[in-house]
Design a protein around this motif. Structure first.
Motif, PDB file in Angstrom:
ATOM      1  N   MET A   1      22.932  43.046  45.876  1.00 14.04           N
ATOM      2  CA  MET A   1      23.951  43.510  45.118  1.00 14.04           C
ATOM      3  C   MET A   1      22.913  42.327  43.910  1.00 14.04           C
ATOM      4  O   MET A   1      22.835  40.933  44.322  1.00 14.04           O
ATOM      5  CB  MET A   1      25.481  42.373  45.436  1.00 14.04           C
ATOM      6  CG  MET A   1      26.042  41.870  43.950  1.00 14.04           C
ATOM      7  SD  MET A   1      27.284  41.694  44.600  1.00 14.04           S
ATOM      8  CE  MET A   1      28.577  42.696  43.722  1.00 14.04           C
ATOM      9  N   GLU A   2      22.723  42.388  42.292  1.00 15.96           N
ATOM     10  CA  GLU A   2      21.788  40.937  41.765  1.00 15.96           C
ATOM     11  C   GLU A   2      22.537  39.518  41.839  1.00 15.96           C
ATOM     12  O   GLU A   2      24.230  40.082  41.364  1.00 15.96           O
ATOM     13  CB  GLU A   2      21.552  41.411  40.303  1.00 15.96           C
ATOM     14  CG  GLU A   2      20.728  40.978  39.204  1.00 15.96           C
ATOM     15  CD  GLU A   2      21.986  40.666  38.186  1.00 15.96           C
ATOM     16  OE1 GLU A   2      21.289  40.463  37.086  1.00 15.96           O
ATOM     17  OE2 GLU A   2      23.313  41.264  38.022  1.00 15.96           O
ATOM     18  N   SER A   3      21.974  39.041  42.315  1.00 22.28           N
ATOM     19  CA  SER A   3      23.052  37.086  41.945  1.00 22.28           C
ATOM     20  C   SER A   3      23.475  37.585  40.580  1.00 22.28           C
ATOM     21  O   SER A   3      22.364  37.283  39.486  1.00 22.28           O
ATOM     22  CB  SER A   3      22.170  36.337  42.616  1.00 22.28           C
ATOM     23  OG  SER A   3      22.717  35.463  42.650  1.00 22.28           O
ATOM     24  N   LEU A   4      24.162  37.268  39.907  1.00 20.96           N
ATOM     25  CA  LEU A   4      24.693  36.267  38.656  1.00 20.96           C
ATOM     26  C   LEU A   4      24.436  34.931  38.432  1.00 20.96           C
ATOM     27  O   LEU A   4      24.006  34.214  37.324  1.00 20.96           O
ATOM     28  CB  LEU A   4      25.720  36.305  38.657  1.00 20.96           C
ATOM     29  CG  LEU A   4      26.575  37.818  37.627  1.00 20.96           C
ATOM     30  CD1 LEU A   4      27.943  37.677  37.442  1.00 20.96           C
ATOM     31  CD2 LEU A   4      25.438  38.394  37.088  1.00 20.96           C
ATOM     32  N   ARG A   5      24.538  34.110  39.736  1.00 20.75           N
ATOM     33  CA  ARG A   5      23.963  32.620  39.469  1.00 20.75           C
ATOM     34  C   ARG A   5      22.809  31.863  40.058  1.00 20.75           C
ATOM     35  O   ARG A   5      22.913  32.800  41.505  1.00 20.75           O
ATOM     36  CB  ARG A   5      25.445  32.169  40.452  1.00 20.75           C
ATOM     37  CG  ARG A   5      27.183  31.225  39.323  1.00 20.75           C
ATOM     38  CD  ARG A   5      27.591  30.575  40.080  1.00 20.75           C
ATOM     39  NE  ARG A   5      27.936  31.376  41.685  1.00 20.75           N
ATOM     40  CZ  ARG A   5      29.078  31.131  42.399  1.00 20.75           C
ATOM     41  NH1 ARG A   5      28.930  29.623  42.395  1.00 20.75           N
ATOM     42  NH2 ARG A   5      29.386  32.282  43.134  1.00 20.75           N
ATOM     43  N   THR A   7      21.048  29.189  42.091  1.00 24.57           N
ATOM     44  CA  THR A   7      21.319  28.229  42.565  1.00 24.57           C
ATOM     45  C   THR A   7      20.441  27.618  43.238  1.00 24.57           C
ATOM     46  O   THR A   7      18.934  27.993  43.329  1.00 24.57           O
ATOM     47  CB  THR A   7      22.197  28.578  43.785  1.00 24.57           C
ATOM     48  OG1 THR A   7      21.975  29.021  44.877  1.00 24.57           O
ATOM     49  CG2 THR A   7      23.705  28.751  43.694  1.00 24.57           C
ATOM     50  N   GLU A   9      19.180  24.728  46.167  1.00 19.71           N
ATOM     51  CA  GLU A   9      19.188  23.867  47.385  1.00 19.71           C
ATOM     52  C   GLU A   9      20.094  22.647  47.007  1.00 19.71           C
ATOM     53  O   GLU A   9      19.119  22.065  46.050  1.00 19.71           O
ATOM     54  CB  GLU A   9      18.611  23.557  48.504  1.00 19.71           C
ATOM     55  CG  GLU A   9      18.559  25.172  49.140  1.00 19.71           C
ATOM     56  CD  GLU A   9      19.577  25.684  49.778  1.00 19.71           C
ATOM     57  OE1 GLU A   9      20.126  25.000  50.906  1.00 19.71           O
ATOM     58  OE2 GLU A   9      19.692  26.724  49.793  1.00 19.71           O
ATOM     59  N   PRO A  78      22.482  20.665  42.631  1.00 25.27           N
ATOM     60  CA  PRO A  78      22.456  21.103  41.540  1.00 25.27           C
ATOM     61  C   PRO A  78      22.994  22.054  40.373  1.00 25.27           C
ATOM     62  O   PRO A  78      24.325  22.864  41.808  1.00 25.27           O
ATOM     63  CB  PRO A  78      21.468  21.525  41.396  1.00 25.27           C
ATOM     64  CG  PRO A  78      20.498  21.275  43.051  1.00 25.27           C
ATOM     65  CD  PRO A  78      21.267  21.379  43.514  1.00 25.27           C
ATOM     66  N   ARG A  86      27.951  39.838  31.421  1.00 18.67           N
ATOM     67  CA  ARG A  86      29.385  40.665  31.044  1.00 18.67           C
ATOM     68  C   ARG A  86      29.136  39.950  29.241  1.00 18.67           C
ATOM     69  O   ARG A  86      29.830  41.256  28.481  1.00 18.67           O
ATOM     70  CB  ARG A  86      30.562  40.100  31.281  1.00 18.67           C
ATOM     71  CG  ARG A  86      30.441  40.319  32.592  1.00 18.67           C
ATOM     72  CD  ARG A  86      31.602  40.127  32.983  1.00 18.67           C
ATOM     73  NE  ARG A  86      33.039  40.789  33.229  1.00 18.67           N
ATOM     74  CZ  ARG A  86      33.912  41.647  33.660  1.00 18.67           C
ATOM     75  NH1 ARG A  86      33.375  41.680  34.529  1.00 18.67           N
ATOM     76  NH2 ARG A  86      34.596  42.447  32.469  1.00 18.67           N
ATOM     77  N   ARG A 377      37.084  35.552  27.420  1.00 18.34           N
ATOM     78  CA  ARG A 377      37.297  37.002  27.786  1.00 18.34           C
ATOM     79  C   ARG A 377      36.019  37.601  28.606  1.00 18.34           C
ATOM     80  O   ARG A 377      36.136  38.546  29.210  1.00 18.34           O
ATOM     81  CB  ARG A 377      37.678  37.093  26.164  1.00 18.34           C
ATOM     82  CG  ARG A 377      38.882  36.740  25.906  1.00 18.34           C
ATOM     83  CD  ARG A 377      39.536  37.472  25.106  1.00 18.34           C
ATOM     84  NE  ARG A 377      41.393  37.304  24.480  1.00 18.34           N
ATOM     85  CZ  ARG A 377      42.089  36.926  23.331  1.00 18.34           C
ATOM     86  NH1 ARG A 377      41.580  37.862  22.970  1.00 18.34           N
ATOM     87  NH2 ARG A 377      42.977  36.544  23.448  1.00 18.34           N
ATOM     88  N   ALA A 378      35.012  37.083  28.297  1.00 18.39           N
ATOM     89  CA  ALA A 378      33.416  38.044  29.005  1.00 18.39           C
ATOM     90  C   ALA A 378      33.838  37.283  30.865  1.00 18.39           C
ATOM     91  O   ALA A 378      33.003  37.604  31.072  1.00 18.39           O
ATOM     92  CB  ALA A 378      32.482  38.061  28.396  1.00 18.39           C
ATOM     93  N   GLU A 379      33.351  36.267  30.710  1.00 20.79           N
ATOM     94  CA  GLU A 379      33.097  35.934  31.311  1.00 20.79           C
ATOM     95  C   GLU A 379      33.608  34.405  32.287  1.00 20.79           C
ATOM     96  O   GLU A 379      33.342  34.322  33.175  1.00 20.79           O
ATOM     97  CB  GLU A 379      31.552  34.403  30.431  1.00 20.79           C
ATOM     98  CG  GLU A 379      30.668  34.835  30.044  1.00 20.79           C
ATOM     99  CD  GLU A 379      29.882  35.555  31.229  1.00 20.79           C
ATOM    100  OE1 GLU A 379      29.614  35.346  32.845  1.00 20.79           O
ATOM    101  OE2 GLU A 379      29.142  37.040  31.360  1.00 20.79           O
ATOM    102  N   GLY A 380      34.669  34.416  31.624  1.00 20.37           N
ATOM    103  CA  GLY A 380      36.145  33.161  32.720  1.00 20.37           C
ATOM    104  C   GLY A 380      36.185  32.608  32.079  1.00 20.37           C
ATOM    105  O   GLY A 380      37.645  31.376  32.238  1.00 20.37           O
ATOM    106  N   VAL A 381      34.940  31.883  32.054  1.00 22.59           N
ATOM    107  CA  VAL A 381      34.889  30.362  31.880  1.00 22.59           C
ATOM    108  C   VAL A 381      35.475  29.764  30.959  1.00 22.59           C
ATOM    109  O   VAL A 381      34.687  30.530  29.542  1.00 22.59           O
ATOM    110  CB  VAL A 381      33.664  30.036  31.880  1.00 22.59           C
ATOM    111  CG1 VAL A 381      33.614  28.462  31.518  1.00 22.59           C
ATOM    112  CG2 VAL A 381      32.966  29.469  33.673  1.00 22.59           C
TER     113      VAL A 381
END
Lengths: 454, 454
Positions: A1-5, A7, A9, A78, A86, A377-381
């Motif tokens: 699964m590709e990571s959208l976030r 991050t 450490e 971070p 999306r 509406r696309a990303e939620g935030v």
């Protein structure tokens, strides 16, 4: 699964801030006193502790971040770099859109990045009390939070129109133990004079600054803290761009263009300055990263202002700074991106713009809300109205990429969430918001009252 | 630098939900129809799609999470597990306090964990429209967001007192494209009847459920979605506890006790059920993890209610469920933890409590706000009033650890942020909030009206 976030450490929180002054083609013009001569450090010492003044004047490229500051940064940093997959799909663009999400901080914006070190240095200098101003409330919340982290009392002068429109930002400051006053207030001479002239004065960031500075200058146990504009503030915010660079390197991508909202300039500086270091060396990909400050058409400091010495506040209490300005008594309309209603701009951002090393664009209010709703509406935030400015410009760029078939990489500095701005969204949906392009004549008029220098 | 945030990669988002029914000592009592006989699946099919009904009835231990659901989860999951180091220091406790922070979701709470799969399964079944109810607004926001992700229309009946106290939750739902009505509303027979009796009816979660179910049952293109109580909702929320287990394993720690707020039961189920699988095998550390549901003294379902068949809604529209209940027409006072004002509790949580496999404790309103402010000033995050219940219980446990010199590990399910609850904090600071312990006689009275079964 590709990571959208993407991050990092907590051990990867940068250990130093980046000072763009070290990479400027020429030194910044100094702040001037009422006599037209450079301000002596002792005068600034009335309202700022030494450690902060040193940062304000420094030309060192790297300034170490104190451990106690990184310790508090750990509560949310971070911050994530997020691929807006999306949104890309919705737009049908070949562009890759990433946003650096600063809304994860306790105060919900990028502002604690500088509030925390400012509280630390003041505490270290034996200061017991901080005065400050706030527009939309993001800065006041951040200073309230930061003061709480280091046991300082915090007193906030909040622009009256925001105080009325955003009561819950006030409650948030109080939850973190701060005192909050609607500005102009009866607490200061500046406030009393303005209220005598016009009891219905809605306030402005410039007025609130005057009030906070006046109080700090009159009490030895009290410092003033500014949430934008000044060099040390821009410095502290560079943690945003530095993290973003590490995150892009991690996924093997790199921004062709960076969009950040620009009011006083600190969120733009934070996202963009670290890329200037690479641009100065020809750019990480053999070409420079475009760095675009996005401002409202209702307060078009960079795109319609003049590069000149002006006061930082409305009543001429501060030193003169060389910056793009609309005139210190310019009174922007009551738009909802309260954080972008400032007559001037960071001297460092201004100098870079004047030298052609960065770009600027102005966008209108309705278009920014349309972009914000599309994003939500696309990303939620749900973004803050200030952030919607950068999102608008990024969507426009992504649509140009679609037209031209260019797979550019876009970075947006998503400076905060809109949880305390829902009344503005309400008004947008109800069709009650307007576009406002400031008439050139009005700007020309306020520029006539620029102080004479030399 | 020690990491306060224990994160997982997006590839580590669980691939299955955990169904506690597989590990129960005996099968759950079935829901009953008005005739006292188990409800046939066809009847439930009026308001729920088949895939959700199958999950509601399933005894399989592991239920796969569809890729399209994990795709949306990626927007904010895995959520962080955060060590509350500053709170520990403030309390001077040897206990280690961790919180699983569900406030990072777009809607700001744990509720999207189930809203998203519910939207997905409905969309898959060809449903075009979802009706639902909301108390504090967290669930309505979550369903609005989830509906938007899958192109469904969403219609929310919002408890009137919350609609009035929390206008910005309404705006948030509208930003995600949902329609919102204050309940009781003139849109349904249930609402019209109640308003005819008392136009000032403040509403309750039970009434709002009746309205949403009534509308869904009357339209073939419309399903109903419930944000708590039911088995499939508890199932979806187990992603919280599963992630937490992986996060604890990563740092080599394990909770001795888990505290979660408990209204309808889904946030408790989400955090606690996955640990029951380990408890059933004797516990990961040779002893079971204590699992404590924390409820308000003003709506003390587990601690003062009765384990009996009762309606899920106020007007007797739903099947009868065997659960702890205060009586379906029990009307809790207008406390600020709106999400905990429900007369019943999840049948699965109820059964586990009845069997002595979990614990429950009731805490009073003022003590929960005091805990929330303490938490905000130490950790930065301002919690939702619901979450403050779990924080209160955790702080009490940490203080017991201090007295007894025990270095226990505590997990708090911090279900959401309080950005839309600042008016409640305001009232707390102003001394306007009260404690309310529901009189035993009043509960005894409403329990007299339990439906007769068998």
């Amino acid at each position: 699964m590709e990571s959208l976030r993407i991050t990092l450490e907590q051990s990867e929180i940068p250990t130093h801030w980046y000072n763009v002054v070290a990479d400027l083609p020429h030194p910044p013009p100094p702040p001037l006193g009422p006599d037209g001569k450079p301000v002596a450090a002792e005068q600034m010492g009335l309202i700022f502790p030494t450690a902060i003044l040193e940062q304000e004047m420094s030309a060192e490229r790297w300034i170490p971040i104190p451990d106690a500051v990184r310790e508090v940064y750990r509560l949310w940093r971070p911050s994530p770099l997020i691929r807006a997959r999306r949104l890309e799909e919705l737009l049908g663009t070949p562009a890759r859109i990433y946003y650096k999400y600063e809304g994860v901080s306790p105060a919900g914006s990028h502002k604690p990045n500088t509030a925390v070190p400012q509280a630390f240095y003041n505490r270290q200098a034996g200061i017991r009390r901080i005065t400050t101003e706030t527009g939309a409330g993001q800065w006041g919340c951040s200073m309230a939070f930061a003061g709480q982290m280091f046991g300082l009392d915090v007193r906030v002068y909040m622009v009256k129109i925001s105080y009325q429109q955003k009561p819950f930002r006030r409650s948030m400051m109080q939850t973190w133990g701060a005192e909050v006053f609607a500005s102009p207030s009866p607490m200061t001479q500046t406030g009393r004079d303005l209220l005598a002239k016009d009891p219905a004065n809605q306030g402005s960031l410039g007025i609130a600054i005057s009030e906070a500075v006046e109080e700090a200058a009159s009490r030895p146990d009290t410092s003033y803290a500014l949430g934008s504009v000044l060099n040390h503030v821009a410095l502290h915010q560079t943690i945003i761009g530095q993290e973003a660079k590490a995150q892009f390197a991690k996924v093997g991508d790199w921004p062709d263009v960076v969009f950040a909202p620009c009011g006083g300039g600190s969120s733009f500086a934070g996202a963009a300055f670290p890329f200037l270091a690479d641009n100065a060396a020809g750019g990480r990909q053999g070409r420079p990263t475009r760095l675009v400050a996005v401002e409202p058409t209702s307060c078009p400091t960079l795109t319609k202002g003049t590069y000149a010495y002006d006061f930082g506040d409305a009543s001429g209490f501060t030193p003169l700074m060389k910056m793009y300005t609309l005139g210190h008594d310019f009174m922007p309309p009551g738009i909802h991106a309260g954080g972008l209603r400032y007559h001037g701009d960071s001297p460092l951002v201004s100098q870079l713009y004047h030298d052609g090393l960065i770009e600027a664009v102005a966008v209108s209010q309705l278009a920014t809300f349309e972009a914000g709703v599309t994003f939500a509406r696309a990303e939620g935030v749900i973004p803050a109205p200030e952030s919607n400015h950068a999102i608008r410009a990024a969507i426009d760029e992504a649509l140009r990429c679609k037209t031209n078939g260019e797979a550019r990489t876009i970075l947006v500095n998503l400076t905060g969430h809109g949880h305390f701005d829902m009344a503005a969204y309400d008004r947008y949906f109800a069709g009650e918001l307007e576009d406002f392009e400031y008439p050139v004549e009005a700007i020309r008029d306020s520029l006539k009252r620029l102080p004479k220098v030399g």
